[in-house]
Design a protein around this motif. Structure first.
Motif, mmCIF file in Angstrom:
data_model
loop_
_atom_site.group_PDB
_atom_site.id
_atom_site.type_symbol
_atom_site.label_atom_id
_atom_site.label_comp_id
_atom_site.label_asym_id
_atom_site.label_seq_id
_atom_site.Cartn_x
_atom_site.Cartn_y
_atom_site.Cartn_z
ATOM 1 N N ARG A 109 119.189 137.593 94.240
ATOM 2 C CA ARG A 109 119.494 137.327 92.828
ATOM 3 C C ARG A 109 118.230 137.338 91.979
ATOM 4 N NH1 ARG A 109 121.732 131.643 94.050
ATOM 5 N NH2 ARG A 109 120.067 131.900 95.567
ATOM 6 N N GLY A 110 118.393 137.629 90.701
ATOM 7 C CA GLY A 110 117.278 137.639 89.766
ATOM 8 C C GLY A 110 116.863 136.240 89.361
ATOM 9 N N PHE A 111 115.654 136.145 88.776
ATOM 10 C CA PHE A 111 115.116 134.835 88.433
ATOM 11 C C PHE A 111 115.931 134.106 87.377
ATOM 12 C CE2 PHE A 111 113.111 137.104 84.955
ATOM 13 C CZ PHE A 111 112.981 136.147 83.955
ATOM 14 N N SER A 112 116.533 134.834 86.436
ATOM 15 C CA SER A 112 117.291 134.151 85.378
ATOM 16 C C SER A 112 118.542 133.471 85.928
ATOM 17 C CB SER A 112 117.654 135.118 84.253
ATOM 18 O OG SER A 112 118.501 136.138 84.736
ATOM 19 N N VAL A 113 119.025 133.929 87.076
ATOM 20 C CA VAL A 113 120.185 133.319 87.731
ATOM 21 C C VAL A 113 119.752 132.076 88.507
ATOM 22 C CG1 VAL A 113 121.962 133.676 89.486
ATOM 23 C CG2 VAL A 113 121.390 135.524 87.909
ATOM 24 N N VAL A 114 118.625 132.165 89.197
ATOM 25 C CA VAL A 114 118.186 131.111 90.106
ATOM 26 C C VAL A 114 117.337 130.044 89.404
ATOM 27 C CG1 VAL A 114 116.910 130.655 92.241
ATOM 28 C CG2 VAL A 114 118.264 132.727 92.017
ATOM 29 N N LEU A 115 116.541 130.442 88.418
ATOM 30 C CA LEU A 115 115.574 129.530 87.799
ATOM 31 C C LEU A 115 116.174 128.222 87.282
ATOM 32 C CD1 LEU A 115 112.658 128.948 87.076
ATOM 33 C CD2 LEU A 115 112.993 130.230 84.956
ATOM 34 N N PRO A 116 117.308 128.217 86.590
ATOM 35 C CA PRO A 116 117.824 126.928 86.104
ATOM 36 C C PRO A 116 118.049 125.902 87.222
ATOM 37 C CG PRO A 116 118.939 128.726 84.990
ATOM 38 C CD PRO A 116 118.113 129.339 86.092
ATOM 39 N N ASP A 117 118.647 126.323 88.326
ATOM 40 C CA ASP A 117 118.875 125.394 89.444
ATOM 41 C C ASP A 117 117.575 125.015 90.129
ATOM 42 O OD1 ASP A 117 121.615 125.326 89.019
ATOM 43 O OD2 ASP A 117 122.003 126.973 90.414
ATOM 44 N N LEU A 118 116.684 125.971 90.284
ATOM 45 C CA LEU A 118 115.397 125.704 90.911
ATOM 46 C C LEU A 118 114.600 124.691 90.084
ATOM 47 C CD1 LEU A 118 113.452 126.585 93.211
ATOM 48 C CD2 LEU A 118 112.546 128.273 91.617
ATOM 49 N N LEU A 119 114.574 124.880 88.783
ATOM 50 C CA LEU A 119 113.850 123.979 87.894
ATOM 51 C C LEU A 119 114.492 122.583 87.896
ATOM 52 C CD1 LEU A 119 111.507 123.734 85.930
ATOM 53 C CD2 LEU A 119 113.028 124.544 84.116
ATOM 54 N N ARG A 120 115.801 122.538 87.881
ATOM 55 C CA ARG A 120 116.515 121.245 87.920
ATOM 56 C C ARG A 120 116.165 120.479 89.194
ATOM 57 N NH1 ARG A 120 121.324 123.250 87.639
ATOM 58 N NH2 ARG A 120 121.112 123.682 85.443
ATOM 59 N N ALA A 121 116.153 121.164 90.317
ATOM 60 C CA ALA A 121 115.809 120.522 91.593
ATOM 61 C C ALA A 121 114.356 120.055 91.588
ATOM 62 C CB ALA A 121 116.063 121.481 92.749
ATOM 63 N N ARG A 122 113.460 120.870 91.043
ATOM 64 C CA ARG A 122 112.037 120.497 90.982
ATOM 65 C C ARG A 122 111.830 119.280 90.100
ATOM 66 N NH1 ARG A 122 108.190 118.503 89.737
ATOM 67 N NH2 ARG A 122 106.035 119.211 89.719
ATOM 68 N N LEU A 123 112.485 119.231 88.945
ATOM 69 C CA LEU A 123 112.321 118.103 88.029
ATOM 70 C C LEU A 123 112.935 116.826 88.589
ATOM 71 C CD1 LEU A 123 112.958 119.901 84.627
ATOM 72 C CD2 LEU A 123 110.762 119.257 85.645
ATOM 73 N N ALA A 124 113.949 116.947 89.409
ATOM 74 C CA ALA A 124 114.581 115.773 90.015
ATOM 75 C C ALA A 124 113.620 115.075 90.976
ATOM 76 C CB ALA A 124 115.854 116.186 90.744
ATOM 77 N N ARG A 125 112.630 115.793 91.487
ATOM 78 C CA ARG A 125 111.646 115.195 92.402
ATOM 79 C C ARG A 125 110.583 114.402 91.671
ATOM 80 N NH1 ARG A 125 110.888 120.568 94.819
ATOM 81 N NH2 ARG A 125 108.753 120.336 94.129
ATOM 82 N N GLU A 126 110.467 114.563 90.351
ATOM 83 C CA GLU A 126 109.437 113.848 89.595
ATOM 84 C C GLU A 126 109.865 112.408 89.389
ATOM 85 O OE1 GLU A 126 108.496 115.780 85.922
ATOM 86 O OE2 GLU A 126 107.792 117.592 86.924
ATOM 87 N N LEU A 127 108.908 111.511 89.535
ATOM 88 C CA LEU A 127 109.185 110.099 89.287
ATOM 89 C C LEU A 127 109.069 109.834 87.801
ATOM 90 C CD1 LEU A 127 107.104 108.544 92.195
ATOM 91 C CD2 LEU A 127 109.575 108.907 92.100
ATOM 92 N N PRO A 128 109.910 108.948 87.269
ATOM 93 C CA PRO A 128 109.779 108.633 85.843
ATOM 94 C C PRO A 128 108.462 107.909 85.574
ATOM 95 C CG PRO A 128 111.449 107.252 86.894
ATOM 96 C CD PRO A 128 110.987 108.249 87.918
ATOM 97 N N VAL A 129 107.892 108.180 84.422
ATOM 98 C CA VAL A 129 106.631 107.540 84.036
ATOM 99 C C VAL A 129 106.975 106.176 83.460
ATOM 100 C CG1 VAL A 129 104.615 107.707 82.549
ATOM 101 C CG2 VAL A 129 105.596 109.779 83.558
ATOM 102 N N THR A 130 106.338 105.142 84.022
ATOM 103 C CA THR A 130 106.569 103.773 83.528
ATOM 104 C C THR A 130 105.250 103.185 83.081
ATOM 105 O OG1 THR A 130 106.313 102.880 85.750
ATOM 106 C CG2 THR A 130 108.560 103.395 85.050
ATOM 107 N N ALA A 131 105.350 102.256 82.142
ATOM 108 C CA ALA A 131 104.133 101.620 81.602
ATOM 109 C C ALA A 131 103.691 100.459 82.471
ATOM 110 C CB ALA A 131 104.392 101.134 80.189
#
Length: 131
Positions: A109-131
């Motif tokens: 598949r092309g990147f425009s098909v896969v990128l949204p899910d890939l980016l969503r999965a990558r961002l889900a691994r980030e911890l929220p920034v807390t003060a």
């Protein structure tokens, strides 16, 4: 490529991004499907190439990520001049999938098909920034 594109998309200062070398991002999951297909067929010999068809430069990639994140890409600066790197890279090294397609195999598949899910999965691994 994802991490570099994410960093460039999030930049708040002018960031130069290559807009010359064309890439065809191909996901390992798609290559795994191709390999399973080929392993299950005992009648295939020789070279079978597998690559996504959709082309993008690093600049286009960073713009796509910025768009998905709702960020401005005004800070991104496309660089179209060859770098002074010692290794000369082809401008577009796309692989042909004609044989894979003729065999009835799964074309990546092309990147425009896969990128949204890939980016969503990558961002889900980030911890929220807390003060």
């Amino acid at each position: 490529l994802l991490e570099e594109g994410l960093s460039a998309a999030r930049a708040k200062t002018a960031t130069e991004v290559d807009h010359r070398i064309v890439r065809h991002p191909t996901w390992t999951e798609d290559i795994a499907r191709v390999l399973i297909f080929l392993l299950e067929r005992r009648d295939v010999a020789g070279v079978v190439q597998a690559s996504a068809h959709e082309a993008v430069t690093r600049y286009g990639w960073a713009r796509a990520i910025a768009g998905l994140l709702g960020l401005s890409y005004a800070y991104l600066r496309p660089v179209t001049m060859p770098s002074n790197a010692r290794a000369v890279r082809p401008v577009d090294a796309h692989l042909r999938v004609d044989r894979l397609r003729a065999l009835g195999g799964p074309v990546p598949r092309g990147f425009s098909v896969v990128l949204p899910d890939l980016l969503r999965a990558r961002l889900a691994r980030e911890l929220p920034v807390t003060a």
